[in-house]
Design an enzyme around this catalytic site. Structure first.
Site, PDB file in Angstrom:
ATOM      1  N   HIS A  28       0.858  -1.192   0.000  1.00  0.00           N
ATOM      2  CA  HIS A  28       0.000   0.000   0.000  1.00  0.00           C
ATOM      3  C   HIS A  28       0.894   1.243   0.000  1.00  0.00           C
ATOM      4  O   HIS A  28       1.454   1.616   1.024  1.00  0.00           O
ATOM      5  CB  HIS A  28      -0.910   0.013   1.236  1.00  0.00           C
ATOM      6  N   HIS A  37       1.504   5.360  -1.802  1.00  0.00           N
ATOM      7  CA  HIS A  37       1.164   6.490  -2.679  1.00  0.00           C
ATOM      8  C   HIS A  37       2.457   7.129  -3.151  1.00  0.00           C
ATOM      9  O   HIS A  37       3.277   7.545  -2.313  1.00  0.00           O
ATOM     10  CB  HIS A  37       0.373   7.563  -1.921  1.00  0.00           C
ATOM     11  N   LYS A  73      -9.345  -1.018  -6.119  1.00  0.00           N
ATOM     12  CA  LYS A  73      -9.308  -0.313  -4.827  1.00  0.00           C
ATOM     13  C   LYS A  73     -10.588   0.479  -4.590  1.00  0.00           C
ATOM     14  O   LYS A  73     -10.971   1.304  -5.422  1.00  0.00           O
ATOM     15  CB  LYS A  73      -8.096   0.628  -4.816  1.00  0.00           C
ATOM     16  N   HIS A 122     -10.246   0.897   1.337  1.00  0.00           N
ATOM     17  CA  HIS A 122     -10.156   1.917   2.384  1.00  0.00           C
ATOM     18  C   HIS A 122     -11.427   1.705   3.201  1.00  0.00           C
ATOM     19  O   HIS A 122     -12.504   2.137   2.796  1.00  0.00           O
ATOM     20  CB  HIS A 122     -10.095   3.320   1.780  1.00  0.00           C
ATOM     21  N   HIS A 159      -4.482  -0.452   5.722  1.00  0.00           N
ATOM     22  CA  HIS A 159      -4.086   0.384   6.855  1.00  0.00           C
ATOM     23  C   HIS A 159      -4.967   0.167   8.087  1.00  0.00           C
ATOM     24  O   HIS A 159      -5.643   1.083   8.560  1.00  0.00           O
ATOM     25  CB  HIS A 159      -3.999   1.865   6.487  1.00  0.00           C
ATOM     26  N   ASP A 205       1.462   2.833   3.496  1.00  0.00           N
ATOM     27  CA  ASP A 205       0.588   3.988   3.242  1.00  0.00           C
ATOM     28  C   ASP A 205       1.401   5.282   3.234  1.00  0.00           C
ATOM     29  O   ASP A 205       0.912   6.342   3.627  1.00  0.00           O
ATOM     30  CB  ASP A 205      -0.559   4.082   4.258  1.00  0.00           C
TER      31      ASP A 205
HETATM   32  O1  DOR Z   1      -3.832   9.536   5.148  1.00  0.00           O
HETATM   33  C1  DOR Z   1      -4.103   9.132   4.026  1.00  0.00           C
HETATM   34  N1  DOR Z   1      -3.542   9.671   2.936  1.00  0.00           N
HETATM   35  N2  DOR Z   1      -4.975   8.153   3.920  1.00  0.00           N
HETATM   36  C2  DOR Z   1      -5.425   7.756   2.732  1.00  0.00           C
HETATM   37  O2  DOR Z   1      -6.255   6.884   2.690  1.00  0.00           O
HETATM   38  C3  DOR Z   1      -4.994   8.423   1.481  1.00  0.00           C
HETATM   39  C4  DOR Z   1      -3.697   9.068   1.667  1.00  0.00           C
HETATM   40  C5  DOR Z   1      -3.336  10.021   0.572  1.00  0.00           C
HETATM   41  O3  DOR Z   1      -3.575   9.724  -0.598  1.00  0.00           O
HETATM   42  O4  DOR Z   1      -2.783  11.067   0.880  1.00  0.00           O
HETATM   43 ZN    ZN Z   2      -3.420   5.040   1.357  1.00  0.00          ZN
END
Ligand code: DOR
Ligand code: ZN
Length: 348
Positions: free
Chosen positions: A14, A16, A100, A137, A175, A248
């Site tokens: 997971h 980004h 997702k 999520h 998460h 995450d």
């Molecule tokens: O804290 C988070 N940031 N939780 C998420 O589910 C998405 C993520 C983001 O894309 O910044």
């Molecule tokens: Zn995330």
């Protein structure tokens, strides 16, 4: 005392890494220590079709350092209008690793997420049929629900039902942030697996706003109580196959983190595997780090584990406070920036 440990190269289930200049600035931190990572599709605009997935994979591959063996895994962002045929095509062609779910407005870039779960039933049926993983999520964003109860209510109102309705659908509750989440995953394994971030195992809401407000600790799902933190640590270090690594890591331009209406996400990729090692050491479970970081995830996703190895050594270093990003985004704050990090990757 163990001061050196060699494990199979971990994967991040997971992650980004965004797009454009941010992608170029942050992806190398993950590519350095991880074999693969699931790249979240909540871009602007989101990755909603196989065509988008192919293009994003190309952009991610182009952002890798030369000679990197890292493999980006792409996911499809589920909307009310997702076409089951396109999802199946993306999976069968090896573009998509999974689909997702973002409940609409649950977190960063989720405005295009699902507004009505009745509208995704055909997609879930198809995914069950073709054995395609469903990543969630898992928060119920009904305004009547307290933000600290969103995960538990999502399980109670929706997920527990879906596990019975689609018994062959492989799921991942991402998460995990609560004891309720941890317990639910264990009770439904092996159908449901769960990822655990490093920061949900270290921080509590008291750290977040008990002594001044720390905007960088604002994430979704929100950091919870000591009881939850302990449950997450016990789960991750238990060796149970249903729990696996998902950082995450979610970088944002610093101005967005510090704005009056701040944005959720902690950028932890530069200290991720090192921070997991710290938690496992504190729990006396370094011998289980490899299962959590490199074996349980591939098993759940039905992929082979990595063959390469990395070595971690107990040898303190100082984490950078921020990472520079070209263009208007300028910089992203690093989780544990400026702190002494106990473990260091010495070979990988
Ligand atoms: O804290 C988070 N940031 N939780 C998420 O589910 C998405 C993520 C983001 O894309 O910044
Ligand atoms: Zn995330």
């Amino acid at each position: 005392m163990t001061t050196r440990i060699t494990i199979r190269k971990p994967d991040d289930w997971h992650l980004h890494v965004r797009d454009g200049e941010m992608l170029k600035a942050v992806l190398p931190y993950t590519a350095k220590n991880f074999g693969r990572a699931i790249l979240m599709p909540n871009l602007i605009p989101p990755v909603t079709t196989t065509r988008d997935g192919i293009a994003y994979r190309e952009r991610a591959t182009a952002a890798l350092p030369k000679s990197s063996t890292f493999k980006p895994l792409i996911t499809c962002y589920l909307t009310d209008d997702t076409d089951p045929n396109d999802v199946e095509r993306g999976f069968k062609e090896g573009v998509f690793t999974g689909v997702k779910l973002y409940p609409a407005n649950a977190t960063t870039n989720s405005a295009a997420g699902v507004t009505d779960y009745r509208k995704i039933m055909r997609v879930l049926e198809r995914m069950e049929k073709i054995d395609m993983p469903f990543l969630m999520h898992g928060e119920d964003v009904d305004p009547a629900i307290d933000v600290f109860d969103r995960e538990a209510m999502f399980i109670e109102r929706y997920l527990s039902k879906w596990t019975r309705q689609f018994p062959g659908l492989r799921m991942i509750l991402e998460h995990l942030s609560s004891k309720d989440g941890v317990d639910f995953v264990k009770s439904t394994a092996p159908q449901v697996g769960g990822t655990i971030t490093p920061y949900h195992m270290i921080l509590t809401r008291t750290d977040w706003f008990g002594w001044g407000l720390k905007p960088y600790m604002y994430v979704m799902p929100v950091i919870k109580t000591e009881k939850d933190r302990i449950a997450l640590r016990k789960a991750a270090t238990s060796g149970e196959a249903c729990y696996f690594l998902g950082t995450d890591s979610a970088p944002h331009p610093v101005a967005k983190k510090l704005a009056l209406n701040g944005i959720p996400g902690i950028f932890n990729a530069p200290v991720a595997i090192e921070t997991y090692a710290r938690v496992f050491e504190e729990e006396g479970a370094l011998d289980r780090l490899e299962a959590f970081a490199a074996l349980n995830g591939p098993r759940h996703y039905k992929l082979p584990p990595n063959e390469e190895r990395i070595t971690l050594e107990k040898s303190p270093w100082t984490a950078p406070e921020e990472v520079k990003v070209a263009g208007p985004d300028e910089r992203a704050l690093v989780y544990r920036g400026g702190e002494t990090i106990e473990w260091r990757v010495v070979e990988g």
